[in-house]
Write a protein that holds these residues in place. Sequence first.
Motif, PDB file in Angstrom:
ATOM      1  N   ASN A 192       0.863  -1.180   0.000  1.00  0.00           N
ATOM      2  CA  ASN A 192       0.000   0.000   0.000  1.00  0.00           C
ATOM      3  C   ASN A 192       0.900   1.230   0.000  1.00  0.00           C
ATOM      4  N   ASP A 193       0.312   2.415   0.111  1.00  0.00           N
ATOM      5  CA  ASP A 193       1.109   3.646   0.036  1.00  0.00           C
ATOM      6  C   ASP A 193       2.053   3.811   1.217  1.00  0.00           C
ATOM      7  N   HIS A 194       1.758   3.167   2.329  1.00  0.00           N
ATOM      8  CA  HIS A 194       2.627   3.257   3.504  1.00  0.00           C
ATOM      9  C   HIS A 194       4.015   2.679   3.227  1.00  0.00           C
ATOM     10  N   VAL A 195       4.100   1.716   2.318  1.00  0.00           N
ATOM     11  CA  VAL A 195       5.396   1.105   1.969  1.00  0.00           C
ATOM     12  C   VAL A 195       5.801   1.491   0.541  1.00  0.00           C
ATOM     13  N   TYR A 196       5.447   2.716   0.148  1.00  0.00           N
ATOM     14  CA  TYR A 196       5.685   3.167  -1.223  1.00  0.00           C
ATOM     15  C   TYR A 196       7.168   3.090  -1.605  1.00  0.00           C
ATOM     16  N   ASP A 197       8.066   3.547  -0.739  1.00  0.00           N
ATOM     17  CA  ASP A 197       9.490   3.507  -1.049  1.00  0.00           C
ATOM     18  C   ASP A 197       9.984   2.074  -1.225  1.00  0.00           C
ATOM     19  N   TRP A 198       9.532   1.200  -0.339  1.00  0.00           N
ATOM     20  CA  TRP A 198       9.876  -0.217  -0.494  1.00  0.00           C
ATOM     21  C   TRP A 198       9.358  -0.745  -1.829  1.00  0.00           C
ATOM     22  N   ALA A 199       8.147  -0.337  -2.198  1.00  0.00           N
ATOM     23  CA  ALA A 199       7.535  -0.823  -3.437  1.00  0.00           C
ATOM     24  C   ALA A 199       8.324  -0.392  -4.665  1.00  0.00           C
ATOM     25  N   ILE A 200       8.854   0.830  -4.652  1.00  0.00           N
ATOM     26  CA  ILE A 200       9.665   1.302  -5.776  1.00  0.00           C
ATOM     27  C   ILE A 200      10.881   0.397  -5.965  1.00  0.00           C
ATOM     28  N   ALA A 201      11.597   0.110  -4.881  1.00  0.00           N
ATOM     29  CA  ALA A 201      12.774  -0.763  -4.959  1.00  0.00           C
ATOM     30  C   ALA A 201      12.369  -2.168  -5.401  1.00  0.00           C
ATOM     31  N   PHE A 202      11.283  -2.671  -4.845  1.00  0.00           N
ATOM     32  CA  PHE A 202      10.812  -4.007  -5.220  1.00  0.00           C
ATOM     33  C   PHE A 202      10.484  -4.070  -6.709  1.00  0.00           C
ATOM     34  N   LEU A 203       9.708  -3.109  -7.186  1.00  0.00           N
ATOM     35  CA  LEU A 203       9.265  -3.132  -8.579  1.00  0.00           C
ATOM     36  C   LEU A 203      10.428  -2.974  -9.548  1.00  0.00           C
ATOM     37  N   ASN A 204      11.360  -2.068  -9.244  1.00  0.00           N
ATOM     38  CA  ASN A 204      12.532  -1.907 -10.115  1.00  0.00           C
ATOM     39  C   ASN A 204      13.363  -3.184 -10.162  1.00  0.00           C
ATOM     40  N   SER A 205      13.568  -3.803  -9.003  1.00  0.00           N
ATOM     41  CA  SER A 205      14.366  -5.031  -8.977  1.00  0.00           C
ATOM     42  C   SER A 205      13.639  -6.167  -9.698  1.00  0.00           C
ATOM     43  N   PHE A 206      12.336  -6.253  -9.482  1.00  0.00           N
ATOM     44  CA  PHE A 206      11.552  -7.316 -10.123  1.00  0.00           C
ATOM     45  C   PHE A 206      11.645  -7.213 -11.638  1.00  0.00           C
ATOM     46  N   ARG A 207      11.425  -6.017 -12.170  1.00  0.00           N
ATOM     47  CA  ARG A 207      11.420  -5.860 -13.625  1.00  0.00           C
ATOM     48  C   ARG A 207      12.837  -5.920 -14.220  1.00  0.00           C
ATOM     49  N   THR A 208      13.872  -5.695 -13.415  1.00  0.00           N
ATOM     50  CA  THR A 208      15.242  -5.854 -13.901  1.00  0.00           C
ATOM     51  C   THR A 208      15.520  -7.305 -14.260  1.00  0.00           C
ATOM     52  N   PHE A 209      15.069  -8.224 -13.416  1.00  0.00           N
ATOM     53  CA  PHE A 209      15.369  -9.639 -13.621  1.00  0.00           C
ATOM     54  C   PHE A 209      14.203 -10.441 -14.193  1.00  0.00           C
ATOM     55  N   ASN A 210      13.018  -9.842 -14.197  1.00  0.00           N
ATOM     56  CA  ASN A 210      11.824 -10.536 -14.702  1.00  0.00           C
ATOM     57  C   ASN A 210      10.993  -9.583 -15.555  1.00  0.00           C
ATOM     58  N   PRO A 211      11.548  -9.148 -16.687  1.00  0.00           N
ATOM     59  CA  PRO A 211      10.874  -8.100 -17.474  1.00  0.00           C
ATOM     60  C   PRO A 211       9.510  -8.496 -18.023  1.00  0.00           C
ATOM     61  N   ASP A 212       9.282  -9.784 -18.247  1.00  0.00           N
ATOM     62  CA  ASP A 212       8.036 -10.208 -18.886  1.00  0.00           C
ATOM     63  C   ASP A 212       7.149 -11.072 -18.005  1.00  0.00           C
ATOM     64  N   LEU A 213       7.582 -11.355 -16.799  1.00  0.00           N
ATOM     65  CA  LEU A 213       6.803 -12.228 -15.926  1.00  0.00           C
ATOM     66  C   LEU A 213       5.565 -11.496 -15.414  1.00  0.00           C
ATOM     67  N   ARG A 214       4.453 -12.165 -15.410  1.00  0.00           N
ATOM     68  CA  ARG A 214       3.194 -11.557 -14.977  1.00  0.00           C
ATOM     69  C   ARG A 214       3.277 -11.195 -13.498  1.00  0.00           C
ATOM     70  N   LEU A 215       2.823  -9.987 -13.161  1.00  0.00           N
ATOM     71  CA  LEU A 215       2.910  -9.469 -11.795  1.00  0.00           C
ATOM     72  C   LEU A 215       1.539  -8.923 -11.395  1.00  0.00           C
ATOM     73  N   VAL A 216       1.061  -9.323 -10.226  1.00  0.00           N
ATOM     74  CA  VAL A 216      -0.296  -8.972  -9.789  1.00  0.00           C
ATOM     75  C   VAL A 216      -0.248  -8.416  -8.372  1.00  0.00           C
ATOM     76  N   LEU A 217      -0.816  -7.235  -8.191  1.00  0.00           N
ATOM     77  CA  LEU A 217      -0.878  -6.592  -6.876  1.00  0.00           C
ATOM     78  C   LEU A 217      -2.153  -6.988  -6.145  1.00  0.00           C
ATOM     79  N   ILE A 218      -1.987  -7.469  -4.908  1.00  0.00           N
ATOM     80  CA  ILE A 218      -3.099  -7.619  -3.972  1.00  0.00           C
ATOM     81  C   ILE A 218      -3.026  -6.431  -3.023  1.00  0.00           C
ATOM     82  N   PRO A 219      -3.895  -5.433  -3.151  1.00  0.00           N
ATOM     83  CA  PRO A 219      -3.806  -4.246  -2.285  1.00  0.00           C
ATOM     84  C   PRO A 219      -3.890  -4.627  -0.815  1.00  0.00           C
TER      85      PRO A 219
END
Length: 330
Positions: free
Chosen positions: A22-49
Motif C-alpha cells: 500500500n502507500d505506507h510502503v511506497y518507497d519499499w515498493a519502488i525498490a521491489f518493482l525496479n528489482s523485479f522488472r530488472t530480472f523478470n521483465p516479462d513475468l506476470r505481476l499482480v498486486l493484492i492491495p
Amino acid sequence: MSPNKMEPLQLQPNIGVYFSANDHVYDWAIAFLNSFRTFNPDLRLVLIPFNETCDRLFALQTQYNFELYIDPSFSQLEAIGQALELGHTPTGPYWFRRYAAFWGKLDRFLYLDTRQVVLADLIPLITALDEFEFDFLHYDCAIDQVYQAGKFRQNLLLKSKGRGFLSGLWASKKGLFSLEEFEEFAVQALEIRDRLNPRNTDQAFINYCCDMKPVRYGHFAEVLGGICQNAWARQSGHIYRENNKYYRWDYGGLDHKKQVVLIHWAGYKWDDFLPHNWILISFMGNSKMLYWLEYIGRLIVKAPHLLLKKLISQQHINFAYHYIKGRIKQ
C-alpha cells in the motif's frame, strides 16, 4: 532444471507473481518493482492491495506493468485474521488478503511481500512446484515465530511436519485451499490459539493449514540447490555481484558462494539502519541520489545510538548495563 520442462510453463499467461503493498510502503515498493522488472521483465505481476490506501501505488501500474487483483473474499479473509488477532498487530487482519491467491488469476504463482528486492529470474522457483511435485515451497524457517513450544508442536515434529516457514515469500498452486477450507481451519485454530505464535497471526495460520490438510511442502534451497538457505537480510557474510548475479560470501558458512535470489527486510522499517542498504538503494531508480543523501543523514543522526547499541550487545557490557539498570530501579 530442464529447459524443455520450463519453456511451456514460461510461455503460459497463468504463471506469475503476487505481491502485497500500500502507500505506507511506497518507497519499499519502488525498490521491489525496479528489482523485479530488472530480472523478470516479462513475468506476470499482480498486486493484492494491502488495504484501501493505495492511490500512489496504483499510479505505478502502467510503468511497471502490473495488474490489480481485488476479490470479494478479502473481507472474509480479514474476518479470519481479526478472529485470530490478539491485539498485538492492528493491521494484522489485512495480511490475510494474500491468501486469496489460492483462487486468484494465476495457476502457478509466487507470493512476495514488498519489503524485499528480487535479484534473479523467479520462474525456476515457480516451475519447481510441478517439476519436483510439491504443492507449496517456502524460504526461511523460524518455528518459534509460528508455533509455541509444547506438546502440540512436538507432535507435529514427530510426524515430520511443523517446519515453521515464514509467510512473506512462497510458491503454490491455485486451488490448493478454498475460502471454505480456510474458514474451517480458522475455527480449529481458535481452539488451540495459545499454541500458535501470539503476534504473527497470518504466518501461524498458513503453517497450521499446511500441516493440518496436509500439504506437500518443502524449502526452495533444499529442493533446487545452489541458492541461499535464507532470504532474510540479517545474515552473516556479505553479498557480492558477479556476472549479473548476486552471491553470499560467508567463508565457512553454509551459504558461502551460493546465489542470492531475494533479500527480505521483514521486521525492518524504512528509516532503520538496514543491512545491505546499498542493494536496496541501487533499485531506487531516478531517486537513487536522494535516498543516498537521506541515508547518510540518517546514519549521522543515529550514529551515537548505534554505537551504544553495539556496545550494550557485548556480553559483559550487557550484563553490567542490566545490573546497574536494575540497581537504579531499586
